[in-house]
Design a protein around this motif. Structure first.
Motif, PDB file in Angstrom:
ATOM      1  N   ALA A 128       0.813  -1.219   0.000  1.00  0.00           N
ATOM      2  CA  ALA A 128       0.000   0.000   0.000  1.00  0.00           C
ATOM      3  C   ALA A 128       0.845   1.267   0.000  1.00  0.00           C
ATOM      4  CB  ALA A 128      -0.920   0.003   1.225  1.00  0.00           C
ATOM      5  N   THR A 129       2.148   1.149   0.247  1.00  0.00           N
ATOM      6  CA  THR A 129       3.025   2.322   0.328  1.00  0.00           C
ATOM      7  C   THR A 129       3.552   2.671  -1.060  1.00  0.00           C
ATOM      8  OG1 THR A 129       3.701   1.684   2.572  1.00  0.00           O
ATOM      9  CG2 THR A 129       5.084   3.271   1.409  1.00  0.00           C
ATOM     10  N   PRO A 130       3.258   3.871  -1.567  1.00  0.00           N
ATOM     11  CA  PRO A 130       3.739   4.256  -2.906  1.00  0.00           C
ATOM     12  C   PRO A 130       5.273   4.324  -2.934  1.00  0.00           C
ATOM     13  CG  PRO A 130       1.969   5.710  -2.168  1.00  0.00           C
ATOM     14  CD  PRO A 130       2.402   4.914  -0.974  1.00  0.00           C
ATOM     15  N   CYS A 131       5.884   3.544  -3.808  1.00  0.00           N
ATOM     16  CA  CYS A 131       7.341   3.539  -3.943  1.00  0.00           C
ATOM     17  C   CYS A 131       7.712   2.888  -5.266  1.00  0.00           C
ATOM     18  CB  CYS A 131       8.009   2.804  -2.774  1.00  0.00           C
ATOM     19  SG  CYS A 131       7.641   1.034  -2.704  1.00  0.00           S
ATOM     20  N   ASP A 132       8.963   3.071  -5.663  1.00  0.00           N
ATOM     21  CA  ASP A 132       9.470   2.424  -6.880  1.00  0.00           C
ATOM     22  C   ASP A 132      10.089   1.065  -6.570  1.00  0.00           C
ATOM     23  OD1 ASP A 132       8.880   4.732  -8.495  1.00  0.00           O
ATOM     24  OD2 ASP A 132      10.659   5.689  -7.645  1.00  0.00           O
ATOM     25  N   VAL A 133      10.782   0.996  -5.421  1.00  0.00           N
ATOM     26  CA  VAL A 133      11.530  -0.213  -5.058  1.00  0.00           C
ATOM     27  C   VAL A 133      11.417  -0.418  -3.553  1.00  0.00           C
ATOM     28  CG1 VAL A 133      13.775  -1.379  -5.100  1.00  0.00           C
ATOM     29  CG2 VAL A 133      13.194   0.225  -6.918  1.00  0.00           C
ATOM     30  N   VAL A 134      11.301  -1.666  -3.138  1.00  0.00           N
ATOM     31  CA  VAL A 134      11.410  -2.027  -1.729  1.00  0.00           C
ATOM     32  C   VAL A 134      12.836  -2.505  -1.491  1.00  0.00           C
ATOM     33  CG1 VAL A 134      10.645  -3.610   0.079  1.00  0.00           C
ATOM     34  CG2 VAL A 134       8.999  -2.692  -1.559  1.00  0.00           C
ATOM     35  N   VAL A 135      13.477  -1.981  -0.469  1.00  0.00           N
ATOM     36  CA  VAL A 135      14.811  -2.454  -0.103  1.00  0.00           C
ATOM     37  C   VAL A 135      14.713  -3.028   1.301  1.00  0.00           C
ATOM     38  CG1 VAL A 135      15.466  -0.080   0.546  1.00  0.00           C
ATOM     39  CG2 VAL A 135      17.225  -1.828   0.302  1.00  0.00           C
ATOM     40  N   TYR A 136      14.998  -4.320   1.431  1.00  0.00           N
ATOM     41  CA  TYR A 136      14.858  -4.967   2.741  1.00  0.00           C
ATOM     42  C   TYR A 136      16.192  -5.537   3.187  1.00  0.00           C
ATOM     43  CZ  TYR A 136      14.183  -9.346   0.050  1.00  0.00           C
ATOM     44  OH  TYR A 136      14.321 -10.413  -0.806  1.00  0.00           O
ATOM     45  N   ALA A 137      16.479  -5.321   4.462  1.00  0.00           N
ATOM     46  CA  ALA A 137      17.758  -5.742   5.036  1.00  0.00           C
ATOM     47  C   ALA A 137      17.534  -6.635   6.246  1.00  0.00           C
ATOM     48  CB  ALA A 137      18.598  -4.528   5.420  1.00  0.00           C
ATOM     49  N   THR A 138      16.574  -7.512   6.127  1.00  0.00           N
ATOM     50  CA  THR A 138      16.353  -8.508   7.174  1.00  0.00           C
ATOM     51  C   THR A 138      17.306  -9.679   6.940  1.00  0.00           C
ATOM     52  OG1 THR A 138      14.651  -9.588   5.853  1.00  0.00           O
ATOM     53  CG2 THR A 138      13.935  -7.872   7.370  1.00  0.00           C
ATOM     54  N   PRO A 139      17.662 -10.437   7.991  1.00  0.00           N
ATOM     55  CA  PRO A 139      18.564 -11.569   7.788  1.00  0.00           C
ATOM     56  C   PRO A 139      17.987 -12.660   6.888  1.00  0.00           C
ATOM     57  CG  PRO A 139      18.546 -10.905  10.088  1.00  0.00           C
ATOM     58  CD  PRO A 139      17.444 -10.146   9.410  1.00  0.00           C
ATOM     59  N   ILE A 140      16.671 -12.651   6.665  1.00  0.00           N
ATOM     60  CA  ILE A 140      16.064 -13.659   5.799  1.00  0.00           C
ATOM     61  C   ILE A 140      15.672 -13.030   4.473  1.00  0.00           C
ATOM     62  CG2 ILE A 140      15.199 -14.975   7.751  1.00  0.00           C
ATOM     63  CD1 ILE A 140      12.399 -13.844   7.075  1.00  0.00           C
ATOM     64  N   ASP A 141      15.335 -13.877   3.514  1.00  0.00           N
ATOM     65  CA  ASP A 141      14.870 -13.412   2.215  1.00  0.00           C
ATOM     66  C   ASP A 141      13.365 -13.194   2.294  1.00  0.00           C
ATOM     67  OD1 ASP A 141      14.338 -12.836  -0.382  1.00  0.00           O
ATOM     68  OD2 ASP A 141      15.178 -14.685  -1.221  1.00  0.00           O
ATOM     69  N   LEU A 142      12.957 -11.963   2.594  1.00  0.00           N
ATOM     70  CA  LEU A 142      11.535 -11.663   2.727  1.00  0.00           C
ATOM     71  C   LEU A 142      10.770 -11.928   1.433  1.00  0.00           C
ATOM     72  CD1 LEU A 142      11.056  -8.378   4.806  1.00  0.00           C
ATOM     73  CD2 LEU A 142      10.293 -10.681   5.369  1.00  0.00           C
ATOM     74  N   GLY A 143      11.469 -11.846   0.314  1.00  0.00           N
ATOM     75  CA  GLY A 143      10.817 -12.083  -0.954  1.00  0.00           C
ATOM     76  C   GLY A 143      10.249 -13.485  -1.085  1.00  0.00           C
ATOM     77  N   ARG A 144      10.759 -14.420  -0.284  1.00  0.00           N
ATOM     78  CA  ARG A 144      10.230 -15.789  -0.301  1.00  0.00           C
ATOM     79  C   ARG A 144       8.913 -15.886   0.454  1.00  0.00           C
ATOM     80  NH1 ARG A 144      12.226 -19.091   2.576  1.00  0.00           N
ATOM     81  NH2 ARG A 144      11.499 -20.929   1.464  1.00  0.00           N
ATOM     82  N   LEU A 145       8.684 -14.992   1.413  1.00  0.00           N
ATOM     83  CA  LEU A 145       7.501 -15.070   2.275  1.00  0.00           C
ATOM     84  C   LEU A 145       6.371 -14.149   1.829  1.00  0.00           C
ATOM     85  CD1 LEU A 145       9.082 -15.154   5.849  1.00  0.00           C
ATOM     86  CD2 LEU A 145       8.244 -17.065   4.497  1.00  0.00           C
ATOM     87  N   LEU A 146       6.721 -13.043   1.158  1.00  0.00           N
ATOM     88  CA  LEU A 146       5.737 -12.027   0.832  1.00  0.00           C
ATOM     89  C   LEU A 146       5.524 -11.928  -0.673  1.00  0.00           C
ATOM     90  CD1 LEU A 146       7.008  -9.151   3.181  1.00  0.00           C
ATOM     91  CD2 LEU A 146       5.432 -11.011   3.737  1.00  0.00           C
ATOM     92  N   HIS A 147       4.303 -11.595  -1.058  1.00  0.00           N
ATOM     93  CA  HIS A 147       3.994 -11.328  -2.463  1.00  0.00           C
ATOM     94  C   HIS A 147       3.976  -9.810  -2.644  1.00  0.00           C
ATOM     95  CE1 HIS A 147       2.314 -15.396  -1.795  1.00  0.00           C
ATOM     96  NE2 HIS A 147       2.735 -15.604  -3.028  1.00  0.00           N
ATOM     97  N   LEU A 148       4.997  -9.292  -3.275  1.00  0.00           N
ATOM     98  CA  LEU A 148       5.164  -7.849  -3.403  1.00  0.00           C
ATOM     99  C   LEU A 148       4.784  -7.382  -4.801  1.00  0.00           C
ATOM    100  CD1 LEU A 148       8.568  -7.426  -1.525  1.00  0.00           C
ATOM    101  CD2 LEU A 148       6.246  -7.330  -0.599  1.00  0.00           C
TER     102      LEU A 148
END
Length: 277
Positions: free
Chosen positions: A224-244
């Motif tokens: 819901a947050t307007p942006c061009d790119v999400v940059v995540y620095a969590t120790p895990i790969d959030l891209g595996r858990l979330l549908h972005l």
């Protein structure tokens, strides 16, 4: 969940691990190690020692080992100088350590690094105190240049850890992001409550995920947050858990020796002693 054996991502799913638990376990699994966890510490030790020569016990700074270590390593953070002696059991871990690692020494101001080194040496004169860096690894960093980015960082670091920013912000600045998106107006459910509870957070979204519902609220807030790119620095790969619904860039960091001899040499010497025994 008295004893858990975690050797694969499927095990993480089977045990219903939270995002914070995954942050502790996934990097070890990625390197081929078996992780034991659970609330019955004695049973965890008894099970783990059946399939290992060396047991690496990681309790974090809010815990004590509950076993007597042959080599005790404590990490201190110069981005939060003073915390190493202001909290229990953090100070107990500092005083008991054989080795104190002052991490992030390449990112924190020199004076803060020196202050934490001095505090560690004063609290534990017999310990070896080493400085170390946390080197950013951002293979897709150029995707951030000139873009409006949404920062997502490690939840515990930002919330009860008290940090106003994390490695995602460092990466965004280093790679020339044009603007930081503000997730607060778009926060959903418990994510909105998190911002209310921790008012020091502004343009950084903590990766909260203590339940399936909260993971869904984290995903909804990001999308819901307007942006061009999400940059995540969590120790895990959030891209595996979330549908972005937008491109995402992952930030990782690696341990970097700054002093000689460093931690690697100390561990090697320790391993040689074990082999002789």
């Amino acid at each position: 969940q008295a004893v858990q054996r975690l050797a694969s991502y499927a095990d993480l799913e089977r045990h219903g691990c939270t995002i914070e638990e995954r942050e502790e376990y996934e990097l070890h699994i990625d390197r081929g190690y078996v992780v034991y966890a659970g609330v019955d510490y004695q049973a965890v030790v008894r099970r783990a020692e059946l399939e290992c020569d060396v047991l690496l016990w990681d309790g974090g700074n809010n815990d004590l080992p509950f076993v007597r270590p042959d080599l005790w390593i404590t990490v201190a953070d110069p981005l939060r100088p003073g915390h190493e002696t202001e909290f229990y059991p953090g100070e107990a871990n500092l005083r008991a350590a054989d080795v104190v690692i002052v991490a992030k020494a390449t990112d924190a101001p020199t004076g803060q690094v020196q202050a934490v080194v001095a505090a560690a040496q004063a609290a534990n004169p017999s310990a070896t105190v080493l400085r170390a860096g946390s080197r950013l690894v951002v293979p897709d960093g150029e995707q951030l240049r000139g873009k409006r980015v949404l920062l997502v960082d490690d939840g515990p670091t930002l919330t009860h850890g008290g940090m106003p920013f994390g490695a995602a912000q460092v990466a965004a600045q280093r790679y020339g992001a044009a603007e930081l998106a503000d997730p607060k107006p778009h926060a959903v459910g418990s994510m909105a409550e998190t911002f209310q509870k921790f008012p020091h957070l502004h343009h950084t979204l903590p990766a909260m995920g203590y339940s399936a519902g909260q993971v869904a609220e984290l995903e909804a807030t990001i999308n819901a947050t307007p942006c061009d790119v999400v940059v995540y620095a969590t120790p895990i790969d959030l891209g595996r858990l979330l549908h972005l619904g937008m491109p995402a860039v992952r930030v990782q960091y690696e341990y970097e020796e700054l002093d000689t001899p460093g931690l690697g040499a100390i561990v090697d010497e320790f391993a040689q002693l074990l082999h002789r025994d």
